[in-house]
Design an enzyme around this catalytic site. Structure first.
Site, PDB file in Angstrom:
ATOM      1  N   TRP A   1      15.422  16.666 -10.469  1.00 53.01           N
ATOM      2  CA  TRP A   1      14.394  15.883 -11.508  1.00 53.01           C
ATOM      3  C   TRP A   1      12.495  16.019 -11.091  1.00 53.01           C
ATOM      4  O   TRP A   1      11.523  16.081 -11.712  1.00 53.01           O
ATOM      5  CB  TRP A   1      14.531  14.402 -10.973  1.00 53.01           C
ATOM      6  CG  TRP A   1      16.162  14.023 -11.405  1.00 53.01           C
ATOM      7  CD1 TRP A   1      16.693  13.498 -10.776  1.00 53.01           C
ATOM      8  CD2 TRP A   1      16.519  14.283 -12.890  1.00 53.01           C
ATOM      9  NE1 TRP A   1      18.281  13.766 -11.017  1.00 53.01           N
ATOM     10  CE2 TRP A   1      17.996  13.686 -12.232  1.00 53.01           C
ATOM     11  CE3 TRP A   1      16.339  14.756 -13.940  1.00 53.01           C
ATOM     12  CZ2 TRP A   1      18.865  13.604 -13.768  1.00 53.01           C
ATOM     13  CZ3 TRP A   1      17.031  14.403 -14.815  1.00 53.01           C
ATOM     14  CH2 TRP A   1      17.970  14.295 -14.661  1.00 53.01           C
ATOM     15  N   ASP A   2      12.438  16.429 -10.125  1.00 54.91           N
ATOM     16  CA  ASP A   2      11.127  16.894  -9.299  1.00 54.91           C
ATOM     17  C   ASP A   2      10.699  18.529 -10.406  1.00 54.91           C
ATOM     18  O   ASP A   2       9.512  18.628 -10.347  1.00 54.91           O
ATOM     19  CB  ASP A   2      11.325  17.298  -7.907  1.00 54.91           C
ATOM     20  CG  ASP A   2      10.929  15.849  -6.847  1.00 54.91           C
ATOM     21  OD1 ASP A   2      11.598  16.484  -5.689  1.00 54.91           O
ATOM     22  OD2 ASP A   2      11.016  14.609  -7.285  1.00 54.91           O
ATOM     23  N   LEU A   3      11.840  18.912 -10.192  1.00 55.93           N
ATOM     24  CA  LEU A   3      11.307  20.874 -11.075  1.00 55.93           C
ATOM     25  C   LEU A   3      11.211  20.016 -12.366  1.00 55.93           C
ATOM     26  O   LEU A   3      10.607  20.520 -13.253  1.00 55.93           O
ATOM     27  CB  LEU A   3      12.622  21.564 -10.790  1.00 55.93           C
ATOM     28  CG  LEU A   3      12.288  21.494  -9.414  1.00 55.93           C
ATOM     29  CD1 LEU A   3      13.638  22.690  -9.118  1.00 55.93           C
ATOM     30  CD2 LEU A   3      10.640  22.855  -8.673  1.00 55.93           C
TER      31      LEU A   3
END
Lengths: 407, 407
Positions: free
Chosen positions: A170-172
Site C-alpha cells: 500500500w505504501d508503494l
C-alpha cells in the site's frame, strides 16, 4: 540521477519538489520523481527523521532502508522546531517559479506547515499530503492491510490465522498515486494557474483497490472467499516443486497458455480424458479454476521427476507462462552472476556503506534505463539549496549553522 | 466520473487517452486517469478481450473484475484482426491535438501497433507500453512476485513453503507507475514538443521495489531474512486475538507509540523490569524487534482478557497505532452499516448487475472525493467516439457495423 549511457536530463528536468516526508510512501514517490529528472529536495530534521536509521541496516550502522529510498535527492537538514527553521522550510516550499511550489509531505500535527500557510505565501502552491486515514488518523501499511481484508484472504489454506504481507504494497501504491496526483495538479496549474491541495489516505488507497478489483462486490454477493493457499484465483495457477528442490509458479490465463502446459508435460491426453469424465472444459478460466486441485495433482509428479533446468526448457519451449521462486539471496546471486539479465538492477557506491545493489527506475524512456545514484549524506546540500533557492549568503549560512538551525 | 457533490471537471479534464490494454496494470492506471478527469477510451476486440469475463463474476454472469477496473471509461469495440479495424484504432490513438496522442497498452506480438507505426502517423505520440519482462517476455503478478523473493519471505514462520500474495500488488504499482510516466511524458511534450516511447516491465517494477526497500543489499550482506510470520520487521508489530474472537494488528514505530501500548495495557512496569533484566531498550526499534516475542507474550494475555471494543477504547485513548483485522465481508458490512466512515467507498448502479460497491479515487482534490461511475457496456461509445474523434458519418458507421468491423 546519471548513468554513463544515459545523459538525457529526464522528462521532469527543471521541476523542483520539496519533500518533507518519512518512511516509504512519500519518499518512494519523491525518488521516482528524482529518477525522472526532477530536483527533489528532501528536508529532514537535524540528525534525521524517525526513518533515518530504520532497518535493514548495513554493518556500518547506516540504514539500507533510508539510503535505498532516498537516492538521487538533495538533502537539507533544518531544525524545524525553531521559528527560523520553519521559515526556511516554508520559503523553500513556496519559492516562486512555474516549476516550483511543489510539495510532498506526510506530516501529522504540524499546523505551521498546513496548506493554508503555504497558500498564503504562494497562492498556486501544490501540496500533496499523504495521511493514514481520511480523517488524518494514524495508519500504516501493516494496519491498513489487515483492515481491508487482505490478510484474511492470504496464506496457506489450512492456516488458522490471517497472514500479513511483508511487502508494504500500500505504501508503494500510494507513492505512485502521489506522483500521479502531483503531475496531474501541475498539469492543471500550467493550464489554469490554480494550485491544489491534494490528500491521499493510505486507507483509501487500499479500500479503493479492493473495490477496483471487484472484491467488495464479490464478498457482498458470495460472502468471504476461502483461503486457497498458493492457487491463483479464478483460473489456473499454482506452485510446483522440481526434483532438485527448486520451486516454480505455473499459470494459465489463456487457452494457449493452458495448452502449452499439456504439451510441455505430456499430459494433454490425461486432461482430455479428465475433461470428459468431469464434463469440464479446461480451456475456460472457470473450468481450470474449479478443477485446480486435480489438475495440480496430475501435474505434480511430472515436476517432481524433472530438474529445474529440464522444467525451464520444457515450459519455455512450449510457451507456458511460468516463473521461478527465488529467495532474496537468489536474486542477489543472479545479479552478481549476471545470469538473469535483469539490467534494471545496478550497483551503486553508497558513501559510508560501499557497493549496494540499487535500481534504475522501472520506467524506460526511449529504451534506456535511468541509472541510479547514491543517497546524499544528511544535510549534504543544505548550503547549496539555501543559497541557490533563497539567495542566502555565506554569512547567513554561517550564522544558521552556528545557531544550530541548519546542518 | 461525477458525483452530485463534486461538479468540478478534474485536473486532467481535456486529455484524451486511448487504452488498449487488458487485465489489471494498464486498466487500473487508465481508470485512475479517468477519475482525474481525462477522457479514457478503452478499445477492446469485438466481444471483449481476454479479461472481459474474468472472475469474480456477478450472478448475472457479468464480471465484477472487469466492471470494477474499467469504470468511467468510454468503450469502443473494434475487430482488430481486420485491416480496417486496425486503421481505426491507429487513427484514434494518433488523432491530432496537444491533449491527444496518448496511448496506454500492454500488447504482445502486434507489430501493427508498434511505437514506430504510431510515431509515423503522429511524430509526438506518447506511448506507455506495459510488458511482463524487460525483454518483452510474458510475466504476470503471480510469477513476478515469486521471482523477486517476496513469496519466500511471506507466511507463517513454520510454513514449509513460500506463500503467495493474493493481492496483485505489482499490477497496481505498475498501473500508477504508468500514469506517472504518462503525465511526465506529457509534461515534457508540452515543453519540448517531443513524444515518448515509454516501457514499463512488471518484473522491473518488482525488482526496483525490492532494491528500493534495501532488501537486496540486506540479503547480500546477511543472507535471506527468515520468515517471521505476522511480526513486522525491524520494530514492534504483531497481531493479537481479543476475548470475543476478533483480531487486531498493533504496531509501535515510534517511542510514543510504544509508550502508549504499555499505558493502554497496564504493562509499563513489566516492560521496565524486562528492559533491566534483558539489558534492552524498548524505546528503540532494534530493542523492540529483538525482543518482539517476549513483548508479544507479555501483551497477549491482556488482549485475550478484553473484548475488541474494550481494546479499541484503551488503545485509541492511549494513542497507540493499531488496526483491526476484517474480512472482506466485514468491510462490506461496515460500509452498509455506515459504521466505519469510509466515505471513499460509494455505491454505483452497474447496468446488468445492479448496485455494486465502488470507490472514488483515493486522490482528493480540494478535500472532495471524485465520486464513481459505472463501467460502460462493451462498445457503448463506439459510434460517439468514431464520429467525434475521426469525423465518421452515420453512413460510415453503418457500413462498419454491417461489416462487423466495429460493435
Amino acid at each position: 540521477m546519471t548513468d554513463p549511457e544515459n545523459t538525457s536530463p529526464g522528462p521532469l528536468s527543471g521541476l523542483r519538489i520539496v519533500e518533507f516526508a518519512s518512511f516509504v510512501a512519500g519518499p518512494s514517490g519523491g525518488m521516482s520523481l528524482a529518477q525522472l529528472g526532477a530536483d527533489v529536495i528532501r528536508v529532514d530534521p537535524i540528525g534525521g527523521n524517525i526513518d533515518y536509521r530504520r532497518w535493514p541496516l548495513a554493518s556500518s550502522g547506516d540504514s539500507f532502508y533510508w539510503t535505498s529510498l532516498n537516492r538521487g535527492k538533495r538533502s537539507v537538514a533544518i531544525d524545524v522546531r525553531s521559528a527560523e527553521g520553519r521559515e526556511l522550510l516554508l520559503a523553500l516550499a513556496t519559492a516562486p517559479g512555474p516549476d516550483a511550489g511543489l510539495v510532498v509531505d506526510n506530516n501529522v500535527g504540524r499546523p505551521w506547515f498546513s496548506y493554508q500557510v503555504l497558500a498564503q505565501r504562494r497562492a498556486d502552491v501544490i501540496r500533496i499530503h499523504i495521511e493514514g486515514t481520511a480523517g488524518g488518523g494514524a495508519a500504516v501499511d501493516y494496519t491498513v492491510n489487515t483492515a481491508v481484508g487482505i490478510a484474511d484472504m492470504t496464506g496457506p489454506a489450512d492456516s488458522p490465522h490471517p497472514v500479513n504481507h511483508v511487502l508494504p504494497a500500500w505504501d508503494l501504491i500510494a507513492g505512485q498515486t502521489a506522483t500521479t496526483a502531483l503531475l496531474a495538479a501541475l498539469h492543471r496549474r500550467n493550464r489554469s494557474g490554480a494550485g491544489s491541495y491534494v490528500q491521499i489516505a493510505l486507507a483509501d488507497v487500499a479500500l479503493a483497490a479492493v473495490a477496483n478489483l471487484g472484491w467488495l462486490s464479490e464478498a457482498a454477493q458470495d460472502g468471504n472467499r476461502a483461503r486457497h493457499g498458493n492457487y491463483m484465483y479464478g483460473s489456473f495457477g499454482v506452485d510446483f516443486a522440481t526434483s532438485d528442490g527448486r520451486r516454480l509458479m505455473l499459470v494459465a490465463l489463456t487457452p494457449r497458455q493452458w495448452t502449452a502446459i499439456g504439451l510441455a508435460t505430456g499430459t494433454a491426453n490425461v486432461f482430455a480424458a479428465l475433461e470428459e469424465s468431469l464434463s469440464a472444459d479446461f480451456a475456460t478460466d472457470e473450468g481450470r479454476y474449479a478443477h485446480r486441485e486435480v489438475i495440480a495433482a496430475v501435474l505434480r509428479p511430472w515436476f517432481a521427476a524433472h530438474t529445474f533446468d529440464e522444467t525451464d526448457k520444457a515450459l519455455t519451449d512450449a510457451g507456458a507462462l511460468w516463473g521461478p521462486y527465488r529467495t532474496m539471496a537468489g536474486v542477489v546471486a543472479d545479479h552478481r552472476a549476471g545470469t538473469a539479465s535483469e539490467t534494471v538492477l545496478v550497483d551503486v557506491e553508497q558513501p559510508g556503506i560501499g557497493s549496494v545493489i540499487s535500481s534504475s527506475s522501472p520506467v524506460r524512456f526511449d529504451k534506456s534505463y535511468s541509472g541510479s545514484a547514491p543517497a546524499a549524506r544528511l544535510g549534504q546540500h543544505t548550503d547549496d539549496v539555501l543559497s541557490e533557492v533563497l539567495g542566502l549568503s555565506d554569512a547567513d549560512l554561517g550564522r544558521l549553522h552556528d545557531a544550530g538551525t541548519v546542518s
